[in-house]
Write a protein that holds these residues in place. Sequence first.
Motif, PDB file in Angstrom:
ATOM      1  N   GLU A   3      17.000   7.018  12.561  1.00 44.68           N
ATOM      2  CA  GLU A   3      16.911   6.229  11.327  1.00 44.68           C
ATOM      3  C   GLU A   3      16.998   7.133  10.109  1.00 44.68           C
ATOM      4  OE1 GLU A   3      16.562   2.985   8.781  1.00 44.68           O
ATOM      5  OE2 GLU A   3      16.892   2.950  10.925  1.00 44.68           O
ATOM      6  N   ARG A  23      26.178  -6.703   9.201  1.00 44.35           N
ATOM      7  CA  ARG A  23      24.958  -5.949   9.521  1.00 44.35           C
ATOM      8  C   ARG A  23      24.966  -5.513  10.987  1.00 44.35           C
ATOM      9  NH1 ARG A  23      19.660  -4.960   8.296  1.00 44.35           N
ATOM     10  NH2 ARG A  23      19.660  -6.119   6.348  1.00 44.35           N
ATOM     11  N   GLU A  27      25.087  -1.664  12.013  1.00 48.16           N
ATOM     12  CA  GLU A  27      23.914  -1.103  12.687  1.00 48.16           C
ATOM     13  C   GLU A  27      24.295  -0.528  14.051  1.00 48.16           C
ATOM     14  OE1 GLU A  27      20.977  -4.247  12.496  1.00 48.16           O
ATOM     15  OE2 GLU A  27      20.233  -3.502  10.560  1.00 48.16           O
ATOM     16  N   CYS A  31      24.423   2.786  11.249  1.00 47.02           N
ATOM     17  CA  CYS A  31      24.068   2.711   9.831  1.00 47.02           C
ATOM     18  C   CYS A  31      22.778   1.929   9.616  1.00 47.02           C
ATOM     19  CB  CYS A  31      25.183   2.016   9.049  1.00 47.02           C
ATOM     20  SG  CYS A  31      26.781   2.850   9.148  1.00 47.02           S
ATOM     21  N   ALA A  32      22.089   2.241   8.524  1.00 46.21           N
ATOM     22  CA  ALA A  32      20.969   1.434   8.044  1.00 46.21           C
ATOM     23  C   ALA A  32      21.561   0.496   6.998  1.00 46.21           C
ATOM     24  CB  ALA A  32      19.893   2.320   7.429  1.00 46.21           C
TER      25      ALA A  32
END
Length: 129
Positions: A3, A23, A27, A31-32
């Motif tokens: 993270e 999203r 993710e 990626c965040a």
Amino acid sequence: MSEAAAPRVLVVDDANLVRMYYRGVLERAGCAVDEAHNGVEAMEMVLRRPYGLLVLDVNMPKMDGLTFLRALRRREAPVRAIPALVTSTEAGDGDRAAARAAGANLYLVKPLAEEALAAHALALLGRAR
């Protein structure tokens, strides 16, 4: 990818399903992800937190993606330099040119395949697969 090392991406689209899809794809690519519903929310967010990439819809209420991008590119560094992947259902050459003129790094036509979105996002983040 941990993270802490995950690049932060802001997805800006007024459609809930599109934001959820992006999203999930981003993710899974490591990626965040944060989300905004329009350009007004997005501007508030980029001024509070650093992002490695923006994924922007063109047509949104309150402030559309190109208006947001033009305003962003007039800001101070490093905010103005955030790479922007612009998405739209509009596929004309004029639409692409308008996005480039506003400061888009890349313009993709919806719907976006998962692999294409992930590959382009990671390339703009400097993290090719």
